[in-house]
Enzyme design. Structure first.
Site, PDB file in Angstrom:
ATOM      1  N   ASP A  67      60.801  -8.714  17.361  1.00 47.62           N
ATOM      2  CA  ASP A  67      60.568 -10.128  17.650  1.00 47.62           C
ATOM      3  C   ASP A  67      61.278 -11.062  16.673  1.00 47.62           C
ATOM      4  O   ASP A  67      61.768 -10.629  15.613  1.00 47.62           O
ATOM      5  CB  ASP A  67      59.060 -10.418  17.664  1.00 47.62           C
ATOM      6  CG  ASP A  67      58.284  -9.702  16.561  1.00 47.62           C
ATOM      7  OD1 ASP A  67      58.911  -9.262  15.577  1.00 47.62           O
ATOM      8  OD2 ASP A  67      57.069  -9.574  16.675  1.00 47.62           O
ATOM      9  N   HIS A 138      47.373  -7.593  18.598  1.00 48.10           N
ATOM     10  CA  HIS A 138      48.719  -7.776  19.136  1.00 48.10           C
ATOM     11  C   HIS A 138      49.686  -6.732  18.585  1.00 48.10           C
ATOM     12  O   HIS A 138      49.507  -6.212  17.491  1.00 48.10           O
ATOM     13  CB  HIS A 138      49.232  -9.215  18.931  1.00 48.10           C
ATOM     14  CG  HIS A 138      49.656  -9.567  17.548  1.00 48.10           C
ATOM     15  ND1 HIS A 138      49.481 -10.831  17.016  1.00 48.10           N
ATOM     16  CD2 HIS A 138      50.281  -8.853  16.563  1.00 48.10           C
ATOM     17  CE1 HIS A 138      49.981 -10.860  15.802  1.00 48.10           C
ATOM     18  NE2 HIS A 138      50.465  -9.676  15.496  1.00 48.10           N
TER      19      HIS A 138
HETATM   20  C1  F6R Z   1      56.127  -8.038  13.297  1.00 44.98           C
HETATM   21  C2  F6R Z   1      55.218  -7.931  14.438  1.00 44.98           C
HETATM   22  C3  F6R Z   1      53.749  -8.099  14.309  1.00 44.98           C
HETATM   23  C4  F6R Z   1      53.154  -7.424  13.075  1.00 44.98           C
HETATM   24  C5  F6R Z   1      51.644  -7.622  13.036  1.00 44.98           C
HETATM   25  C6  F6R Z   1      51.035  -7.047  11.772  1.00 44.98           C
HETATM   26  O1  F6R Z   1      57.463  -7.854  13.692  1.00 44.98           O
HETATM   27  O2  F6R Z   1      55.697  -7.735  15.500  1.00 44.98           O
HETATM   28  O3  F6R Z   1      53.138  -7.587  15.477  1.00 44.98           O
HETATM   29  O4  F6R Z   1      53.459  -6.062  13.106  1.00 44.98           O
HETATM   30  O5  F6R Z   1      51.339  -8.980  13.097  1.00 44.98           O
HETATM   31  O6  F6R Z   1      51.508  -7.784  10.694  1.00 44.98           O
HETATM   32  P1  F6R Z   1      51.266  -7.319   9.183  1.00 44.98           P
HETATM   33  O7  F6R Z   1      51.974  -6.039   9.024  1.00 44.98           O
HETATM   34  O8  F6R Z   1      51.863  -8.416   8.352  1.00 44.98           O
HETATM   35  O9  F6R Z   1      49.784  -7.189   9.021  1.00 44.98           O
END
Ligand code: F6R
Length: 241
Positions: A67, A138
């Site tokens: 993304d 998500h």
């Molecule tokens: C990032 C993405 C998001 C993250 C998710 C978890 O490219 O697509 O779905 O993987 O928000 O974020 P963290 O790892 O910061 O807790």
């Protein structure tokens, strides 16, 4: 589904990096689907360390990121392209022409998304997709309620995600409100999926993802239907499972 319990974040990162490096060794010209955020930073650091020791070669690897914020230029320090360049690509021997992130500067959403879907299909498909897990379930920026059938699309970010991401910006006002994301359909088409999850704050959502019903209200719950998913989570994240 295979679940590996790691002791903590660094153990999780090392285990995840082992799985990614096995993929690269088995298929040097593999296509990796990559994520940004806090979860993969330790994994990327471990891959860089192994590359520096000559144990890994990224020369033929292609990467396709999940993304990008709509409206952010690649050199904007909050863009996901910038994150990937600084946290991984600039520090390994990957050919930058084979690293793909959605074009945040393309204002025509339909074009940006169609172009990205074409990149995914022309690459021959993703061999290993790395995913982090959002507190609301998500994956990528596929927020609760997103249809499982979607390819790359433009999303309005939810308040939960904007609040979670504001730590990377100087104020909440600066967090972009839209993003381009690979869809659940594209993610589910990856041959293998690797999900990394760390911390007690992710324990309730991880339990729902693994043991709850498969529903668009918990986007990651669809992973229960994929035939090659590996979860690497630390004890804190797995504390309710
Ligand atoms: C990032 C993405 C998001 C993250 C998710 C978890 O490219 O697509 O779905 O993987 O928000 O974020 P963290 O790892 O910061 O807790």
């Amino acid at each position: 589904m295979i679940i590996y319990k790691a002791k903590n974040y660094s153990d999780m990162s090392r285990k995840a990096a082992n799985i990614i490096s096995a993929q690269i060794i088995m298929k040097p010209n593999c296509v990796l689907g990559l994520a940004t955020g806090s979860s993969p930073m330790g994994t990327y650091q471990q891959l860089i360390d192994w590359y520096k020791k000559d144990d890994l070669d990224f020369a033929k690897v292609t990467t396709i990121n999940l993304d990008e914020y709509k409206g952010l230029a690649p050199n904007n320090t909050q863009s996901y392209r910038y994150f990937m360049d600084t946290n991984l690509f600039n520090r390994i021997n990957i050919d930058k022409n084979r690293t793909f992130v959605p074009d945040g500067l393309e204002s025509d959403s339909e074009k940006a998304c169609n172009d990205y879907d074409r990149i995914i299909s022309c690459s021959g498909g993703i061999d290993l997709q790395l995913l982090g897990l959002g507190h609301n379930g998500h994956i990528g920026f596929n927020e609760p309620g997103t249809a499982f059938e979607k390819g790359t699309h433009c999303v309005d970010l939810t308040e939960t995600t904007i609040t979670a991401n504001k730590r990377f910006f100087s104020s909440e006002k600066e967090v972009p409100r839209q993003a381009y994301t690979m869809g659940i359909k594209s993610i589910m088409q990856a041959r293998k999926i690797l999900v990394i999850v760390s911390g007690e704050d992710k324990a309730p959502i991880l339990k729902e993802v693994l043991q709850g019903p498969i529903t668009p209200s918990v986007p990651a719950s669809i992973l229960q239907l994929h035939n090659d998913v590996t979860i690497v989570a630390d004890e804190a994240a797995l504390s309710l499972v």
